[in-house]
Motif scaffolding. Structure first.
Motif, PDB file in Angstrom:
ATOM      1  N   HIS A 293       0.816  -1.217   0.000  1.00 52.26           N
ATOM      2  CA  HIS A 293       0.000   0.000   0.000  1.00 52.26           C
ATOM      3  C   HIS A 293       0.850   1.268   0.000  1.00 52.26           C
TER       4      HIS A 293
ATOM      5  N   HIS B 189      -3.924  -6.067  -4.815  1.00 57.70           N
ATOM      6  CA  HIS B 189      -3.664  -6.047  -3.374  1.00 57.70           C
ATOM      7  C   HIS B 189      -4.068  -7.359  -2.708  1.00 57.70           C
TER       8      HIS B 189
ATOM      9  N   TYR C 285      -3.522  -0.032   8.602  1.00 60.63           N
ATOM     10  CA  TYR C 285      -3.086   1.170   7.903  1.00 60.63           C
ATOM     11  C   TYR C 285      -2.375   2.147   8.839  1.00 60.63           C
TER      12      TYR C 285
ATOM     13  N   ASP D 148       1.303  -6.292   5.197  1.00 63.68           N
ATOM     14  CA  ASP D 148       1.074  -6.714   3.815  1.00 63.68           C
ATOM     15  C   ASP D 148       1.906  -7.950   3.460  1.00 63.68           C
TER      16      ASP D 148
END
Length: 439
Positions: free
Chosen positions: A73, A130, A201, A209
């Motif tokens: 990301h 993703h 996040y 990730d």
């Protein structure tokens, strides 16, 4: 003793040598000029050996078509994804795409499962959307010859981008008064809740990730070294966003692709009003401390990246990166008439080129294309259209295209009659003169 002039035949011989050297020099210069001209041509192949003695990328190998790109990301991953999508289209390679229930990501932030892949995109040779890395599931899905690649970004710049982009999705960011990153970093634990859906996040997003524990204590001396060894076993290349062109040079060499296969425009970029300013060293230090695992992860693979560059030859990689930029500029002149102008989504006429907006508080800018022939109203060149196409539209387009191909393959075929037996011809019915014509 006075200097004696050389004999006449020696003088003539010296002059002929000078002429030969001059002719040789002119030949060398003209050859170099031709090579430079060829290297800047749009449809260039692998760069020729340079004056530095740099060997070209292996052109004897066929292009490698099985690639798993872990799209992290806010790391320029959308631009890499677009490169892979265009390559797949051009070479008729199947791309794994998310099931409708997962939208355009593989049900992120859940751990990746092969069940999240749309059945019309099986079996794939490229995956680039993703997902949260799950080694065994990807190996079940992808061919044995798959090369694994990812990209990382310096954690300070990445966190600023995450904080702005996901401010309306991540509850930890939404709780902060006046959307102040300084207030969040002054006391992150006052806002951060690890169990919330989009909490990753806000904390060590890179590690999450890659499939790691983003809430693991950085004080544990054994955890991160073990995790790094696992990643080094899997990934053939970890690209670095800050050195994007050099990363593409290494990617191109790894996959034995041509220079034109990795040309790009930057995608999924924020407009000026949506960018924060991290000018304070103290603030940057707070970001690295809060995201200590990401910082160590990045520092490790940044060093690994430069070791790979050194192995390839620093000057050689730099020269090839310059060749890539020249070829890219030529493509942009053809597609946009020059350097493309970034526009807000509301100003982009072609809806296929309007980037998705994460919220009303963030402007994601994109590109509009002139028609193929100015003033004609003709649609833009297909290659240029795909070059500027945002992730959501390109994913949907590829899914439609691959689904159509799958349905055509599944259609039952009527058996043909044996060759020795001619197909019987049914006579047309004769209409009696007294019968009226059909209305």
């Amino acid at each position: 003793m006075p200097y004696a002039l050389p004999p006449l035949h020696c003088a003539l011989k010296t002059m002929s040598r000078k002429k030969a050297l001059l002719l040789l020099l002119l030949l060398v210069l003209s050859t170099l000029s031709l090579l430079i001209h060829q290297s800047t041509h749009l449809n260039c192949r692998s760069p020729k050996p340079s004056s530095l003695g740099c060997p070209p990328a292996p052109s004897s190998r066929p292009k490698h078509t099985s690639v798993a790109f872990l799209k992290t990301h806010k790391t320029a991953g959308t631009t890499v994804q677009n490169i892979l999508f265009r390559f797949a289209e051009q070479h008729n390679v199947t791309v794994a795409l998310p099931h409708h229930a997962c939208d355009h990501q593989f049900c992120y932030p859940r751990n990746f499962s092969a069940r999240f892949v749309h059945p019309h995109t099986l079996p794939p040779r490229i995956i680039a959307s993703h997902l949260r890395f799950q080694r065994q599931e990807l190996r079940r899905l992808m061919p044995n010859d798959t090369l694994y690649v990812t990209i990382l970004r310096e954690p300070v710049a990445m966190f600023e981008s995450l904080f702005t982009y996901y401010n309306q999705y991540c509850a930890a960011f939404k709780r902060v008064p006046n959307a102040s990153m300084e207030a969040f970093l002054a006391n992150p634990l006052a806002f951060y809740r690890p169990q919330e859906k989009f909490s990753m996040y806000a904390h060590n997003t890179l590690l999450y990730d890659l499939g790691g524990d983003n809430d693991h204590s950085p004080a544990d001396p054994a955890y991160l070294p073990h995790f790094l060894r696992q990643m080094e076993e899997v990934f053939s290349l970890v690209m670095i966003a800050e050195y994007f062109d050099e990363s593409l040079v290494l990617l191109r060499r790894l996959l034995a692709w041509d220079l034109e296969d990795v040309l790009y425009v930057k995608l999924n970029m924020r407009g000026p009003r949506s960018k924060g300013n991290i000018s304070s060293e103290a603030l940057a230090a707070h970001i690295r401390t809060w995201n200590a695992l990401d910082a160590q992860l990045y520092d490790h693979f940044n060093a690994t990246f430069w070791r790979k560059v050194a192995e390839a030859g620093r000057e050689c990689v730099a020269e090839e990166a310059r060749a890539l930029r020249r070829a890219r500029d030529q493509l942009l002149r053809r597609c946009f008439g020059g350097q493309p102008q970034l526009r807000p989504a509301t100003q982009i006429k072609n809806k296929e080129l309007r980037p998705w907006q994460p919220s009303s508080k963030v402007d994601i800018v994109g590109y509009d294309l002139p028609p193929a022939v100015p003033g004609s109203g003709a649609p833009p060149d297909e290659r240029c259209l795909k070059l500027a196409m945002p992730e959501v539209q390109y994913s949907r387009y590829l899914l439609r295209k691959q689904s159509l191909r799958t349905r055509r393959r599944a259609m039952p075929h009527r058996p043909l009659p044996p060759r020795a037996v001619p197909r019987p011809v049914r006579p047309l019915p004769l209409r009696h003169p007294a019968m009226p014509k059909a209305a």
